[in-house]
Design a protein around this motif. Structure first.
Motif, PDB file in Angstrom:
ATOM      1  N   MET A   1     -50.498 -26.558 -16.953  1.00 20.22           N
ATOM      2  CA  MET A   1     -49.801 -26.891 -15.707  1.00 20.22           C
ATOM      3  C   MET A   1     -50.380 -26.112 -14.536  1.00 20.22           C
ATOM      4  O   MET A   1     -50.505 -26.636 -13.421  1.00 20.22           O
ATOM      5  CB  MET A   1     -48.307 -26.568 -15.853  1.00 20.22           C
ATOM      6  N   LEU A   2     -50.725 -24.851 -14.792  1.00 14.59           N
ATOM      7  CA  LEU A   2     -51.284 -24.006 -13.737  1.00 14.59           C
ATOM      8  C   LEU A   2     -52.592 -24.593 -13.223  1.00 14.59           C
ATOM      9  O   LEU A   2     -52.794 -24.734 -12.014  1.00 14.59           O
ATOM     10  CB  LEU A   2     -51.507 -22.600 -14.291  1.00 14.59           C
TER      11      LEU A   2
ATOM     12  N   GLY B   1     -41.595 -16.896 -15.216  1.00 12.49           N
ATOM     13  CA  GLY B   1     -40.606 -15.833 -15.003  1.00 12.49           C
ATOM     14  C   GLY B   1     -39.573 -15.841 -16.110  1.00 12.49           C
ATOM     15  O   GLY B   1     -39.170 -14.784 -16.624  1.00 12.49           O
ATOM     16  N   LEU B   2     -39.168 -17.031 -16.496  1.00 15.67           N
ATOM     17  CA  LEU B   2     -38.201 -17.162 -17.598  1.00 15.67           C
ATOM     18  C   LEU B   2     -38.783 -16.571 -18.880  1.00 15.67           C
ATOM     19  O   LEU B   2     -38.116 -15.817 -19.602  1.00 15.67           O
ATOM     20  CB  LEU B   2     -37.878 -18.640 -17.792  1.00 15.67           C
TER      21      LEU B   2
ATOM     22  N   ILE C   1     -40.506 -12.309 -10.649  1.00 19.94           N
ATOM     23  CA  ILE C   1     -41.857 -12.493 -11.197  1.00 19.94           C
ATOM     24  C   ILE C   1     -42.418 -13.825 -10.704  1.00 19.94           C
ATOM     25  O   ILE C   1     -43.588 -13.932 -10.319  1.00 19.94           O
ATOM     26  CB  ILE C   1     -41.803 -12.463 -12.739  1.00 19.94           C
ATOM     27  N   ALA C   2     -41.551 -14.849 -10.674  1.00 16.65           N
ATOM     28  CA  ALA C   2     -41.995 -16.160 -10.207  1.00 16.65           C
ATOM     29  C   ALA C   2     -42.465 -16.073  -8.758  1.00 16.65           C
ATOM     30  O   ALA C   2     -43.528 -16.593  -8.397  1.00 16.65           O
ATOM     31  CB  ALA C   2     -40.868 -17.170 -10.356  1.00 16.65           C
TER      32      ALA C   2
ATOM     33  N   ALA D   1     -41.096 -14.313 -19.111  1.00 18.04           N
ATOM     34  CA  ALA D   1     -41.196 -12.858 -18.979  1.00 18.04           C
ATOM     35  C   ALA D   1     -39.836 -12.197 -19.174  1.00 18.04           C
ATOM     36  O   ALA D   1     -39.714 -11.164 -19.840  1.00 18.04           O
ATOM     37  CB  ALA D   1     -41.773 -12.503 -17.607  1.00 18.04           C
TER      38      ALA D   1
ATOM     39  N   LEU E   1     -45.562 -27.124  -5.372  1.00 16.76           N
ATOM     40  CA  LEU E   1     -44.333 -27.223  -6.165  1.00 16.76           C
ATOM     41  C   LEU E   1     -44.642 -27.139  -7.646  1.00 16.76           C
ATOM     42  O   LEU E   1     -43.873 -26.570  -8.417  1.00 16.76           O
ATOM     43  CB  LEU E   1     -43.603 -28.533  -5.866  1.00 16.76           C
ATOM     44  N   GLY E   2     -45.786 -27.692  -8.032  1.00 14.98           N
ATOM     45  CA  GLY E   2     -46.195 -27.564  -9.435  1.00 14.98           C
ATOM     46  C   GLY E   2     -46.380 -26.103  -9.802  1.00 14.98           C
ATOM     47  O   GLY E   2     -45.921 -25.652 -10.852  1.00 14.98           O
ATOM     48  N   LEU E   3     -47.020 -25.361  -8.910  1.00 16.54           N
ATOM     49  CA  LEU E   3     -47.177 -23.926  -9.147  1.00 16.54           C
ATOM     50  C   LEU E   3     -45.812 -23.263  -9.184  1.00 16.54           C
ATOM     51  O   LEU E   3     -45.565 -22.375 -10.001  1.00 16.54           O
ATOM     52  CB  LEU E   3     -48.027 -23.303  -8.039  1.00 16.54           C
TER      53      LEU E   3
ATOM     54  N   GLN F   1     -43.929 -34.141  -2.703  1.00 16.88           N
ATOM     55  CA  GLN F   1     -43.597 -32.719  -2.807  1.00 16.88           C
ATOM     56  C   GLN F   1     -42.474 -32.354  -1.857  1.00 16.88           C
ATOM     57  O   GLN F   1     -42.412 -31.240  -1.359  1.00 16.88           O
ATOM     58  CB  GLN F   1     -44.819 -31.859  -2.495  1.00 16.88           C
TER      59      GLN F   1
ATOM     60  N   PHE G   1     -44.751 -34.375  -8.627  1.00 13.87           N
ATOM     61  CA  PHE G   1     -45.223 -33.727  -7.408  1.00 13.87           C
ATOM     62  C   PHE G   1     -46.569 -34.284  -6.960  1.00 13.87           C
ATOM     63  O   PHE G   1     -46.974 -34.065  -5.820  1.00 13.87           O
ATOM     64  CB  PHE G   1     -45.335 -32.215  -7.615  1.00 13.87           C
TER      65      PHE G   1
ATOM     66  N   PHE H   1     -44.601 -21.122 -12.295  1.00 13.98           N
ATOM     67  CA  PHE H   1     -44.280 -19.707 -12.196  1.00 13.98           C
ATOM     68  C   PHE H   1     -42.817 -19.448 -12.499  1.00 13.98           C
ATOM     69  O   PHE H   1     -42.448 -18.400 -13.029  1.00 13.98           O
ATOM     70  CB  PHE H   1     -44.647 -19.180 -10.808  1.00 13.98           C
ATOM     71  N   PHE H   2     -41.973 -20.408 -12.161  1.00 14.96           N
ATOM     72  CA  PHE H   2     -40.547 -20.246 -12.474  1.00 14.96           C
ATOM     73  C   PHE H   2     -40.355 -20.147 -13.981  1.00 14.96           C
ATOM     74  O   PHE H   2     -39.669 -19.249 -14.476  1.00 14.96           O
ATOM     75  CB  PHE H   2     -39.775 -21.449 -11.918  1.00 14.96           C
ATOM     76  N   VAL H   3     -40.984 -21.056 -14.701  1.00 16.93           N
ATOM     77  CA  VAL H   3     -40.867 -21.001 -16.166  1.00 16.93           C
ATOM     78  C   VAL H   3     -41.535 -19.737 -16.699  1.00 16.93           C
ATOM     79  O   VAL H   3     -41.050 -19.115 -17.645  1.00 16.93           O
ATOM     80  CB  VAL H   3     -41.446 -22.279 -16.804  1.00 16.93           C
TER      81      VAL H   3
ATOM     82  N   GLY I   1     -35.936 -13.685 -13.999  1.00 16.01           N
ATOM     83  CA  GLY I   1     -37.355 -14.002 -13.944  1.00 16.01           C
ATOM     84  C   GLY I   1     -37.831 -14.367 -12.552  1.00 16.01           C
ATOM     85  O   GLY I   1     -39.029 -14.423 -12.295  1.00 16.01           O
TER      86      GLY I   1
ATOM     87  N   LEU J   1     -48.004 -23.966 -20.003  1.00 18.49           N
ATOM     88  CA  LEU J   1     -47.955 -23.422 -18.645  1.00 18.49           C
ATOM     89  C   LEU J   1     -49.366 -23.231 -18.094  1.00 18.49           C
ATOM     90  O   LEU J   1     -49.598 -23.441 -16.901  1.00 18.49           O
ATOM     91  CB  LEU J   1     -47.206 -22.080 -18.651  1.00 18.49           C
TER      92      LEU J   1
ATOM     93  N   VAL K   1     -42.934 -24.526 -10.135  1.00 21.75           N
ATOM     94  CA  VAL K   1     -42.295 -24.776 -11.435  1.00 21.75           C
ATOM     95  C   VAL K   1     -42.971 -23.944 -12.526  1.00 21.75           C
ATOM     96  O   VAL K   1     -42.318 -23.313 -13.356  1.00 21.75           O
ATOM     97  CB  VAL K   1     -42.356 -26.278 -11.779  1.00 21.75           C
TER      98      VAL K   1
ATOM     99  N   ILE L   1     -44.060 -31.432 -13.552  1.00 28.88           N
ATOM    100  CA  ILE L   1     -44.914 -31.296 -12.365  1.00 28.88           C
ATOM    101  C   ILE L   1     -45.570 -32.612 -11.967  1.00 28.88           C
ATOM    102  O   ILE L   1     -46.072 -32.726 -10.870  1.00 28.88           O
ATOM    103  CB  ILE L   1     -45.999 -30.210 -12.545  1.00 28.88           C
TER     104      ILE L   1
END
Lengths: 328, 698
Positions: A58-59, A79-80, B201-202, A82, A69-71, B149, B145, A75-77, B198, A55, A73, B142
């Motif tokens: 990727m960040l 969140g998962l 947080i995202a 966390a 969109l990369g960010l 996008q 993208f 951040f979504f992962v 999550g 991650l 994805v 990613i």
């Protein structure tokens, strides 16, 4: 003087206290222990660590190429990840642990420790209970009390403490490992390993030993009588029990026929080591018990009067197990 | 002795033996396979067909070989040594190098990563391989993208994200537990719950994580050609552009939208002419000419990547563009170069990312000239087109001044039988002469070009201005869409020290300017859907879709450094020191954690209502002096309690029976009986006095 002594002891005490609180090094936990946040540790597993690293890459890539969109994805992962942390904590928090019993066994075999887990109103998944180099893995249903038995390998005779228990789980995603230490003063006992092909039982004071092999006593079935506490299990008429007819014990002609024996440490050949002597005595205790012959046990500094039955056998084996190695 | 087949394995003997618990179970391989396919498919769309097919085929092969029967049948395939796959990977790398011409670039790297995923999956055997695959697949999410996008690209990543949770879950489970629970839907529901939890947080991270002002390392150079204006104008160029429905840019106006005849979006200004092709002179930076008086109009342009350095603004730009209106933040100096003397906005580098800027314009058609050199440069004419030149000189001799001459020329276009059409004949020699006096059929470029030639021949400095004219308001969202089909060319002439806009096309086809391309063209000429005057429901649908896309772009894709700062400014976050913000965020994360834990607790309480109530009863009775023995069942316990407190015997027994039935009876999960029993349980508990009074009641 007093002040200087307490000053000198202060850091050591303090360190010991911290160690106890963080690692539960001594068996100070009283039954039952409820796992609270102060006891639960959480760190990423190897998989979690690798995913977090991915991650991170990727960040950086998304930031550099300004890929919203990369960010997204990433951040979504995140969140998962966390949320998984909280679930891992939640899965352990509130579990009630009670020590139930420690068994007995012969050195070299496995010793059973049983511990009870209660999850309260929550179901717990994939709880791993770990101590003495062995582990069990189980789910705990909501509202249920689950007894888990750890079969710990033993090497030497003596008292075997359960030691520090580790309860851990990497449920739900295997990204985080949560664990807690519980240290109960639970001890089992390992009897000396019975000598594999021990010589026949020594002659008792009652005359020549007719049942030296220890099997002779089972020669002829004479009949059955009411079961009494202490009768050896191999003589219980299990078929009758299974039928529901009640508890009976098979009586043999040879029962007790051998007469009492004396198992004397001092009478053993001198060339045997202390442990070998204890092994032989253990084998003889078992043989005498099988032959249903009363026996007395004499050890340097300890003695067990003539007796018979389960309790007597247990006492004899415990005496042998706990016999101090240096007292010969 | 044991007839059980050995577990499926690649590379027999070349690796240390993996313990059985660490070998991937078939169900885990299936989850991983699903994850690989879901993660690779969106990327496959951007790869050469061969590479895409190869990667996916490798995954399919591994899934095919899950069955042990097949694995044994294709034993030669499953027992490939690891060096063979390494050699294979090197061959693939070489092939990719040949295809792209280079390897250490973005696109070939992604292509190689793609195939590598397939190779790694083919040899995956232990759980730690599964870990690596999950990481590879996550990263592969990613990479599409980089090329796209859009909302579809985001949607395409969704299945893989869902399967990612399931694959992690499957990897975590012990072999026994996998065998016990084989329902993939339950797994999916569980991981979806995790994802939902999550999500806050995202979102928090998305809004708050600081963006970079510029890239850390080189941005990709995009080699693909794009449709759009260029810095030259060749005959037929605009005709081609007109056939494209692609969006050039979108505009959000602050305040009223200008009238159609005022929508001249100024682009490249072309002042060099070689007899056939118009091209731009070297840009010379100037300053903003327009006094900041009169009626200014402010609007925000979202420019699609054009691969060219121009920014478009309504005639005439009254200020330099700002990157964002809300923030008031200073424009990063890296993006804009400035305004040229011919009132053209240019950027420092070609626009390769969508760019959003706020612009102020003054709706005028004239502005003062700055230097005499400008006038001289805009008088040059190449040799040739003699008939036109003579025509212009004759005409100039018959009128009093320059303004009258220009009017006469426009009158000439209006009166002679000129036709505004896309189907202009190809004019090879002396194109201006041929157009003005023979074919008289042409498109805006022909009119603009011939008009400027006539003016220059008459000694009036003039030049061609290209850009877009028009734009359509999208009723869904109230913003304007300017498409490539709105591309237009007009002219500027320097009369009395003032550059003034003239549109000869409007003289021929006035409705081009007023109502758009489709209304001005003769019937029967093909016009793209969105340029048509009446496109029907299909056009409405397209406009609605464009509105959604515009919103997506504005709020998601273009959420960059500036937008982020603007949002922070709006929320007054920039009033706090960074440490305060970090502290606040930590607090928010803590609140989130508490909320999720509370959610879990509440859900659990609802699911295990009976148990919670029963535990409450036990606690109360224990406080009243009657703890339940651990071995005591509910019925036995209430029996004992009823013996202690006979006056509450009925309530206590009702509690015990209701709880025992709820807990051990065979009731459906959400049945009416269950609800009734819960009600009974609560009612009976309500009948018990407080623990203190119970203690004294004994």
């Amino acid at each position: 003087m007093l002040t200087s002594a307490s000053q000198a002891a202060w850091p050591a005490n303090w360190i010991a206290r911290v160690r106890q609180r963080a690692f539960r090094t001594s068996p100070a936990d009283r039954d039952p222990v409820i796992l609270r946040h102060s006891r639960i540790y959480i760190l990423p597993t190897r998989r979690g660590f690798m995913l977090v690293l991915t991650l991170g890459v990727m960040l950086i890539a998304s930031l550099n190429y300004s890929l919203s969109l990369g960010l997204g994805v990433t951040f979504f992962v995140s969140g998962l990840v966390a949320a998984a942390l909280l679930h891992t904590f939640r899965n352990l928090a509130g579990i009630k642990v009670r020590p139930l019993a420690a068994g007995d066994t012969f050195a070299g075999e496995r010793l059973a420790f049983s511990v009870e887990l209660m999850g309260g109103a929550s179901a717990r998944s994939e709880i791993k209970l770990q101590a003495r180099g062995t582990h069990v893995l189980s789910d705990v249903r909501a509202g249920a009390a689950l007894t888990l038995t750890l079969l710990a390998p033993t090497a030497k005779r003596g008292r075997i403490p359960l030691g520090r228990l580790t309860l851990s789980s990497d449920f739900p995603l295997g990204l985080w490992r949560g664990w807690a230490y519980v240290h109960f003063p639970l001890e089992g006992i390992a009897y000396p390993k019975p000598e594999a092909s021990a010589p026949p039982l020594p002659q008792g004071p009652g005359g020549p030993d007719a049942f030296a092999t220890g099997r002779g006593g089972d020669a002829d079935l004479a009949g059955i009588r009411e079961y009494q506490r202490g009768d050896p299990p191999q003589r219980v008429a299990w078929k009758a029990v299974a039928r529901g007819a009640g508890w009976f014990t098979k009586a043999f002609d040879g029962t007790g026929g051998g007469g009492p024996v004396t198992l004397d440490y001092a009478a053993l050949p001198r060339e045997l080591s202390a442990e070998a002597k204890l092994s032989r005595l253990t084998a003889w205790v078992l043989a005498a018990e099988r032959a249903a012959r009363p026996f007395e046990l004499r050890l340097p500094g300890a003695a067990l009067a003539l007796g018979q039955g389960r309790e007597h056998r247990r006492l004899a084996l415990s005496t042998l197990a706990l016999f101090p190695a240096d007292r010969t | 002795m044991n007839s059980r087949p050995a577990p499926f394995r690649f590379f027999n003997g070349t690796r240390a033996v993996t313990p059985r618990a660490d070998i991937l179970a078939p169900i885990q391989v299936r989850w991983l396979g699903a994850l690989m396919v879901a993660a690779m498919l969106p990327q496959a769309a951007h790869l050469p067909l061969g590479i895409a097919a190869l990667g996916l085929a490798l995954v399919a092969l591994r899934v095919f070989l899950i069955s042990q029967r097949r694995a044994r049948y294709f034993a030669a395939l499953t027992e490939l040594p690891s060096w063979a796959l390494a050699v294979f990977a090197v061959v693939i790398a070489f092939g990719i190098r040949q295809w792209y011409g280079y390897l250490l670039g973005r696109e070939p790297s992604v292509a190689f990563l793609f195939v590598l995923c397939g190779i790694k999956f083919l040899e995956a055997r232990a759980r730690r391989d599964g870990t690596l695959l999950v990481c590879l697949a996550t990263f592969l999410l990613i990479t599409p993208f980089l090329s796209n996008q859009s909302m579809f690209a985001a949607l395409a990543a969704a299945p893989a994200l869902m399967i990612l949770g399931g694959a992690l879950d499957a990897l975590e489970r012990s072999t026994d537990s996998l065998e016990r629970q084989r329902d993939w839907r339950a797994t999916l529901v569980r991981t979806l719950t995790l994802m939902a939890q999550g999500l806050p947080i995202a979102l928090l991270l998305f809004v708050m994580f600081p963006r970079l002002t510029g890239p850390l390392w080189g941005l990709p150079t995009d080699r693909s050609a794009r449709t759009g204006l260029s810095d030259t104008m060749t005959p037929g160029m605009f005709t081609e552009l007109t056939l494209s429905d692609d969006v050039a840019f979108r505009v959000d106006f602050e305040g009223p939208t200008p009238r159609p005849s005022q929508r001249y979006w100024r682009g490249p200004v072309l002042s060099r002419f070689d007899g056939r092709v118009w091209s731009a002179a070297n840009p010379q930076l100037g300053s903003v000419q327009i006094p900041n008086s009169g009626k200014n109009i402010t609007y925000t342009v979202t420019l699609e990547p054009s691969g060219q350095p121009w920014l478009f603004a309504l005639d005439l730009p009254a200020a330099l563009p700002r990157v964002d209106s809300e923030s008031g933040a200073a424009t990063p100096p890296s993006i804009f170069l400035g305004l040229t003397r011919d009132q053209q906005l240019i950027a420092r580098a070609p626009i390769l990312q969508p760019l959003r800027y706020t612009q102020v314009s003054n709706l005028r058609s004239a502005y003062p000239a700055t230097s005499v050199f400008e006038a001289r440069a805009n008088l040059r004419l190449p040799a040739g087109n003699r008939r036109s030149v003579e025509f212009a000189r004759d005409l100039r001799a018959n009128v009093a001044d320059d303004a009258a001459f220009i009017n006469a020329v426009l009158q000439f276009y209006r009166n002679e039988p000129f036709v505004y059409t896309l189907a202009a004949p190809l004019l090879e020699r002396e194109p201006v002469d041929q157009f003005l006096f023979e074919s008289r059929r042409g498109f805006c470029e022909h009119y603009a070009s011939s008009f400027v030639v006539l003016l220059r021949a008459a000694g009036i400095p003039a030049r061609v201005v290209t850009g877009y004219q028009g734009g359509e308001i999208n009723p869904n969202g109230g913003y304007m869409i300017v498409r490539q089909s709105d591309a237009h060319a007009w002219a500027e002439a320097l009369v009395d020290g003032v550059w003034r806009r003239y549109d000869p096309t409007a003289a021929v086809a006035p409705s081009r300017v007023e109502r758009g391309l489709a209304s001005a063209l003769p019937a029967g000429e093909s016009v793209p859907l969105f340029a048509r005057f009446d496109g029907g429901w299909l056009k409405d649908l397209g406009l609605a879709w464009d509105a959604v896309n515009h919103g997506w772009r504005r709020h998601v894709i273009d959420f960059n450094y500036d937008r982020q700062r603007a949002l922070w400014h709006e929320w007054s976050l920039d009033l706090f020191s960074p440490w305060q913000v970090v502290g606040g965020l930590t607090f928010v994360a803590g609140v989130w954690g508490g909320a999720v834990l509370l959610w879990l607790a509440i859900r659990r309480r609802r699911q295990e209502r009976a148990l919670v109530l029963w535990e409450d009863v036990c606690r109360r009775l224990s406080r009243a002096g009657l703890p339940r023995h651990p071995y005591e069942g509910p019925l036995a316990f209430v029996e004992r309690a009823a013996a202690r407190w006979p006056q509450f015997g009925i309530a206590l027994k009702a509690i015990g029976e209701a709880y025992a039935t709820l807990r051990y009876g065979n009731l459906a999960a959400e049945s009416r009986e269950r609800a009734a029993l819960i009600a009974t349980l609560k009612h009976a508990i309500g009948a018990l006095p407080s623990p203190l009074r119970l203690r004294h009641a004994a």
